[in-house]
Design a protein around this motif. Sequence first.
Motif, PDB file in Angstrom:
ATOM      1  N   ALA A 138       0.836  -1.203   0.000  1.00  0.00           N
ATOM      2  CA  ALA A 138       0.000   0.000   0.000  1.00  0.00           C
ATOM      3  C   ALA A 138       0.870   1.252   0.000  1.00  0.00           C
ATOM      4  O   ALA A 138       0.583   2.226  -0.713  1.00  0.00           O
ATOM      5  CB  ALA A 138      -0.928  -0.005   1.210  1.00  0.00           C
ATOM      6  N   CYS A 139       1.941   1.247   0.772  1.00  0.00           N
ATOM      7  CA  CYS A 139       2.837   2.402   0.815  1.00  0.00           C
ATOM      8  C   CYS A 139       3.500   2.639  -0.537  1.00  0.00           C
ATOM      9  O   CYS A 139       3.667   3.793  -0.961  1.00  0.00           O
ATOM     10  CB  CYS A 139       3.892   2.206   1.897  1.00  0.00           C
ATOM     11  SG  CYS A 139       3.254   2.204   3.590  1.00  0.00           S
ATOM     12  N   ARG A 140       3.881   1.563  -1.204  1.00  0.00           N
ATOM     13  CA  ARG A 140       4.480   1.718  -2.542  1.00  0.00           C
ATOM     14  C   ARG A 140       3.482   2.280  -3.537  1.00  0.00           C
ATOM     15  O   ARG A 140       3.843   3.065  -4.422  1.00  0.00           O
ATOM     16  CB  ARG A 140       5.010   0.373  -3.032  1.00  0.00           C
ATOM     17  CG  ARG A 140       6.282  -0.091  -2.343  1.00  0.00           C
ATOM     18  CD  ARG A 140       6.913  -1.267  -3.076  1.00  0.00           C
ATOM     19  NE  ARG A 140       6.046  -2.443  -3.062  1.00  0.00           N
ATOM     20  CZ  ARG A 140       6.060  -3.371  -2.117  1.00  0.00           C
ATOM     21  NH1 ARG A 140       6.884  -3.262  -1.088  1.00  0.00           N
ATOM     22  NH2 ARG A 140       5.271  -4.431  -2.191  1.00  0.00           N
ATOM     23  N   ALA A 141       2.218   1.892  -3.397  1.00  0.00           N
ATOM     24  CA  ALA A 141       1.191   2.362  -4.335  1.00  0.00           C
ATOM     25  C   ALA A 141       0.877   3.838  -4.122  1.00  0.00           C
ATOM     26  O   ALA A 141       0.627   4.572  -5.084  1.00  0.00           O
ATOM     27  CB  ALA A 141      -0.082   1.529  -4.192  1.00  0.00           C
ATOM     28  N   TYR A 142       0.887   4.281  -2.861  1.00  0.00           N
ATOM     29  CA  TYR A 142       0.483   5.666  -2.583  1.00  0.00           C
ATOM     30  C   TYR A 142       1.684   6.599  -2.741  1.00  0.00           C
ATOM     31  O   TYR A 142       2.444   6.837  -1.806  1.00  0.00           O
ATOM     32  CB  TYR A 142      -0.115   5.801  -1.182  1.00  0.00           C
ATOM     33  CG  TYR A 142      -0.748   7.157  -0.970  1.00  0.00           C
ATOM     34  CD1 TYR A 142      -1.960   7.471  -1.576  1.00  0.00           C
ATOM     35  CD2 TYR A 142      -0.122   8.136  -0.213  1.00  0.00           C
ATOM     36  CE1 TYR A 142      -2.535   8.720  -1.420  1.00  0.00           C
ATOM     37  CE2 TYR A 142      -0.690   9.389  -0.047  1.00  0.00           C
ATOM     38  CZ  TYR A 142      -1.897   9.674  -0.654  1.00  0.00           C
ATOM     39  OH  TYR A 142      -2.468  10.918  -0.507  1.00  0.00           O
TER      40      TYR A 142
END
Length: 264
Positions: A138-142
Amino acid sequence: DAGGDRAAPKAVVRVLGRPRIEDPPAGLKVRSAAIELMVYLAVHRDGAHADQVMDELLPEVRHRLAAGRLHTAASNLRHLLAGAAGDADPGDYVVKERGRYRLNPRAVDVDLWRLRAACARAAATRDPSARLAALREACRAYRGELAEGCDYDWITSHRQGVRVLGVDAHAAAAAAVADSDPGEAARLLRAAVEHDPANEEVCQQAMRAYAHLGDAEAIRSLLRQLALALDGIGVEPSEDTVALADDLRRDLDDRRDRVASTDP
């Protein structure tokens, strides 16, 4: 329009940060209306009826003219996505069924969808390693706010909701690694602050993380950044946040003094 039954080559869509299509086809005009439609359909993964799309994207345009503009935007978006995927058939990328437009998830990879899916997996599992892996995804996506730099009238509430997802994922990941890797925890919280610089709670968490690392300058920098962000909306950091920063820096100074006093 095509129903999207076959598996088309995937086009990669980014709506977190500046919205764009990766590897867009050369020589094809990119209409701003097509990009706005792309963002809108990324937000509404299950699709939206044409009337709803026109009401939100073209609220002041007469229905017949709005319908034509929507058709043109959808057609442009189809060709852009198909070209990005190297597909000669644009029909599968923006599907229209029973008056509803949607992006075909079998043909389009959307970073917002990956963010939502990763957050859902993190919330659903009790396995700490699986949860951390989902949070990191999720952190990589955001990578930035929804449709950064685009002043769409309809987007404010959606942008805030997506920001909460991204920032909470960073904070949760930081909490999960705080004991094993305090450096990563601090970096995750600093990234959360960058994504939501007026968020005092996250700023406080970041200050504590950097205090654990003994980094007084980072605490000062975080407080300055928060003050600047809040000044933009006409407020100041709370007394609790200022006191926390002072206390943490004082504790670090005391710690250094004790170490210095024990040196031979």
